[in-house]
Enzyme design. Structure first.
Site, short mmCIF file in Angstrom:
data_model
loop_
_atom_site.label_atom_id
_atom_site.label_comp_id
_atom_site.label_asym_id
_atom_site.label_seq_id
_atom_site.Cartn_x
_atom_site.Cartn_y
_atom_site.Cartn_z
N HIS A 173 63.63 -42.33 69.73
CA HIS A 173 63.87 -40.92 70.06
C HIS A 173 65.24 -40.49 69.55
O HIS A 173 65.37 -39.45 68.89
CB HIS A 173 63.79 -40.73 71.58
CG HIS A 173 63.97 -39.32 72.03
ND1 HIS A 173 62.92 -38.51 72.36
CD2 HIS A 173 65.10 -38.57 72.21
CE1 HIS A 173 63.37 -37.32 72.72
NE2 HIS A 173 64.71 -37.33 72.64
N GLU A 174 66.26 -41.30 69.84
CA GLU A 174 67.62 -40.91 69.44
C GLU A 174 67.80 -41.01 67.93
O GLU A 174 68.51 -40.18 67.33
CB GLU A 174 68.65 -41.79 70.16
CG GLU A 174 68.55 -41.79 71.68
CD GLU A 174 68.58 -40.40 72.30
OE1 GLU A 174 69.10 -39.46 71.64
OE2 GLU A 174 68.08 -40.24 73.42
N HIS A 192 66.70 -37.91 66.21
CA HIS A 192 67.65 -36.79 66.27
C HIS A 192 68.55 -36.73 65.04
O HIS A 192 69.15 -35.68 64.77
CB HIS A 192 68.50 -36.88 67.52
CG HIS A 192 67.84 -36.31 68.74
ND1 HIS A 192 67.22 -35.08 68.75
CD2 HIS A 192 67.70 -36.81 70.01
CE1 HIS A 192 66.73 -34.84 69.95
NE2 HIS A 192 67.00 -35.87 70.74
N GLU A 252 64.42 -31.44 70.60
CA GLU A 252 63.80 -32.37 71.55
C GLU A 252 62.30 -32.53 71.37
O GLU A 252 61.76 -33.61 71.59
CB GLU A 252 64.12 -31.92 72.98
CG GLU A 252 65.61 -31.91 73.31
CD GLU A 252 66.27 -33.28 73.17
OE1 GLU A 252 65.57 -34.28 72.97
OE2 GLU A 252 67.51 -33.33 73.25
#
Length: 777
Positions: free
Chosen positions: A483-484, A487, A506
């Site tokens: 997930h990170e 980003h 997000e």
């Protein structure tokens, strides 16, 4: 006087007048003092006139260039330091080497109001709203407004960049006859410096460093408010004449909302910035609106028992200034919003691999699918302002795993070595397999203290992870890492032009974490799909519960609707619900955004969708976008979707501008219908409402199969024709419906079963025909 806010709405003001003046670069020079829990020092801001003050296009725009300027050799990681002055005394109070001295002590009790100003300051400085009209150059002084809160501002001064040795190369004329020409010369120097070509980035950093250390040439008048710092220079009435390089002496407050002072899991003091609702304005005076894309460089001094990590593309090595005092230096060359700046100082331990491990190999269908497209895209130009871009570097584009380091408190070192060191290369490789070039050249991963209020946070070149991801196997840690890492593309390299469109960051990261994690695990397609469907079910239930228990206005992904991306004449704006504590912990923008992207992928097909995502990243990296930028490109790139009723307007209307949950996806409809099948009795009105709301006769076979089961179970006779049609046209899935028709011992249903079997028996697969015959006879 600042913008009046309605406290009931908990809105957040962005006060910086970015359309008048735009920060292009920050130079921070800071001391971190754990005894007083204060960060203090200077920040030098280099400006260009904003969009309302320019007659032509923005300076510095153009194709990105390579990182090669071998003619100018400097050691950028070792800048010289400005001399100590009495305004922000660099005393030995940070120079501890005995750990017991580094622990929390008394907090700074001086200067509690924090509203410093020059002794010459006139009362009642007008706000940016009432400053001079920059078109007509009215009689009032121009007012520079920066976002600022919870800071003690001590002094503001103009920087004499013309005094820097060797700066003559940036001047067109050395002939100075009066103060106005000298002012123009200084501004010309800054303009030439901030618009240097991207391949001169080393030279640019060198001169930024030395300009930031130049002497002051006059104090500026300033005033601090709740949310802003307002600065003016007497008799300067237009932004173009305002000093383009200013130095601010300031210090943070222990209670400042951008900075968290705490202890790590080993009980040692540390400090980090969280990216809280107010972002970095309580760390340094800045321009918070996303449009203020800037670069930065930072020198941080602290006791030698501490390690300084932050958003920087270099792996900083500390320089010893004196016994017990170290200096750390970081820089970035990719312009990004100031809100992405992050710093963490603590007694971190670097976790290293004890033995050599083989390079990670990701063998999946996506890598070969996109390799040729990547090579074609590299040959083109980028759409962002000039900076040393990795997307134009073939070596960077083929780099599966970027350099990375792991830091943690001593007590978590072994656990990190066991979990993180193996996972990071796998997750980075998986991300590259899907999206291609990593936007950033390196990354640090830090396990932050237990009071960190999220499982993770991504900033340029650094990821914060909660200790919670380290227990119970690798699944939670792997998915959160993915997930990170996502980003880096969505949230950092590509940002939202309007802060209220959080789903752009997000929603994409939530969707891509599943994709990355499946590739990282090298799961077979069917197993990956099962894993993702399970996650979708859990997210659906979470979203449903959140929608049922939150205010409708907080469920809208684009609360500004048709005004999204718009700001005032000066560049100021209000972030709707920006300070609303309830919204901070909501996941609507994660989950609703995820389901929108998932629905598009299912409609288009995953292979086509991922190919489009790569094109999108190639086109928009280094830029700020709105929702419609993504949607318009999607429908233009895959035009056949317009024939199926997809349009930017109906997607925005159904998903972004309304509360609640949009039209259900097929998998969600299946889940809903299966849940209803568990109910003993549904009234006719509910069945009719379901049919009308979700157009069940137009759905895919999985959905229609469950609908037919409901029709049979509740003897919805007016829809028996749909059951008959399913049994005849969807023979691959209709076998068990025959059993449902027979088990109720209803004459009409059994007659329907016999009729359908008689009509299809000869064309049926032999095994299917045998199973159905046993049910019927």
């Amino acid at each position: 006087m600042e913008t009046k806010l309605d406290p009931a709405k908990d809105d957040l003001p962005l006060m910086a007048n970015t359309r008048h003046m735009l920060v292009k670069h920050y130079v921070l020079d800071l001391d971190v003092d754990f005894k007083s829990q204060v960060i203090e020092g200077t920040i030098v801001l280099f400006f260009e006139p904003g969009s309302r003050c320019k007659k032509g296009g923005s300076a510095g725009e153009g194709d990105c260039l390579s990182q090669s300027d071998e003619t100018f050799k400097i050691r950028a990681s070792e800048p010289c330091h400005s001399p100590v002055t009495n305004v922000s005394a660099r005393s030995s109070k940070t120079g501890y080497n005995d750990f017991s001295v580094c622990a929390k002590g008394e907090k700074d009790t001086s200067d509690k109001n924090g509203n410093h100003s020059n002794r010459e300051q006139a009362s009642g400085i007008s706000s940016s709203k009432n400053c001079c009209d920059i078109e007509t150059h009215g009689s009032e002084d121009f007012l520079l407004v920066l976002d600022c809160c919870d800071l003690s501002v001590l002094k503001v001064e103009e920087v004499d960049v013309a005094a820097v040795p060797g700066i003559e190369k940036f001047t067109r004329s050395a002939k100075l006859t009066d103060a106005e020409e000298l002012r123009n010369l200084r501004n010309q120097i800054v303009h030439e410096l901030v618009t240097l070509p991207a391949d001169h980035w080393r030279e640019q950093l060198y001169y930024y460093t030395h300009c930031s250390q130049a002497p002051g040439c006059g104090e500026l008048l300033f005033s601090t408010g709740t949310w802003s710092l307002e600065i003016r220079k007497a008799e300067v009435q237009a932004p173009r004449d305002f000093p383009h390089a200013i130095r601010i002496w300031y210090k943070t407050k222990p209670e400042g909302r951008s900075v968290t002072w705490t202890t790590d899991q080993s009980g040692r003091p540390c400090v980090y910035t969280m990216g809280s609702p107010i972002n970095n304005r309580a760390l340094f005076p800045c321009q918070e609106p996303p449009v203020a894309m800037s670069t930065w460089q930072t020198t941080v001094r602290t006791a030698s028992c501490f390690v300084v990590l932050m958003s920087g593309e270099n792996s900083a090595e500390p320089a010893q200034l004196q016994e017990g005092l170290l200096s750390w230096y970081y820089y970035v060359t990719m312009p990004m919003p100031a809100s992405t700046f992050t710093i963490a100082v603590g007694c971190w331990t670097e976790v290293k691999q004890e033995s050599h491990t083989a390079d990670v190999q990701i063998n999946n269908e996506f890598s070969s699918l996109f390799s040729r497209a990547d090579l074609r895209l590299i040959e083109g130009s980028c759409g962002h302002v000039a900076y040393p871009c990795r997307f134009q570097n073939p070596a960077a584009s083929s780099q599966l795993v970027i350099p990375h380091r792991v830091f943690a408190p001593w007590c978590l070192k072994d656990r990190c070595a066991e979990i993180l060191l193996e996972l990071i290369p796998q997750c980075l490789s998986a991300a590259h397999a899907i999206l291609g070039t990593h936007p950033f050249s390196r990354i640090d991963v830090l396990i932050v203290p237990s009071n960190f209020s999220s499982l993770g946070m991504a900033s340029p070149h650094i990821i914060f992870l909660s200790q919670s991801v380290l227990t119970g196997g690798s699944h939670l840690c792997g998915t959160r890492l993915c997930h990170e890492i996502a980003h880096a593309w969505f949230g950092l390299a590509i940002g939202a032009r309007d802060w209220t469109e959080e789903w752009i960051s997000e929603g994409f990261a939530t969707y891509l974490e599943d994709v990355f994690w499946a590739v990282a695990q090298q799961l077979p397609h069917d197993e990956a799909r099962e894993q993702q469907e399970l996650k979708a079910l859990l997210r659906w239930r979470r979203l449903r519960d959140e929608v049922q228990n939150s205010k409708e206005e907080l469920q809208v992904l684009r609360p500004n609707k048709e005004n999204t991306g718009e700001v005032s004449e000066s560049g100021t704006c209000i972030i709707k619900h920006g300070l609303n504590a309830e919204k901070i912990f909501m996941q609507v923008h994660y989950l609703k955004g995820y389901f929108l992207l998932q629905s598009l992928a299912k409609r288009i097909g995953e292979a086509t969708y991922f190919e489009f995502l790569r094109k999108f990243v190639q086109k928009f990296h280094g830029q700020l976008i709105l929702s419609q930028d993504f949607l318009y490109m999607l429908l233009e790139d895959i035009p056949e979707q317009k024939g199926y009723g997809l349009s930017v307007e109906n997607i925005i209307g159904a998903w972004l501008d309304t509360s609640g949950i949009p039209k259900l996806l097929p998998d969600q409809l299946v889940l809903l219908l299966e849940s209803l099948l568990e109910e003993k009795m549904l009234c006719l009105r509910i069945l009719q409402c379901l049919e009308k709301t979700y157009h069940l006769d137009e759905q895919d076979a999985e959905v229609r199969h469950r609908w037919c089961e409901l029709v049979v179970k509740h003897k919805y006779t007016t829809r028996y024709a749909e059951v008959e049609k399913f049994l005849k046209e969807d023979q691959a899935m209709g076998v068990y419906l025959y059993g449902e028709l027979m088990v109720n011992e209803d004459a009409k249903q059994q007659e329907l079963a016999y009729k359908c079997f008689a009509a299809t028996q000869k064309q049926m697969d032999v095994s299917s025909a045998k199973v159905v015959a046993e049910m019927l006879f």
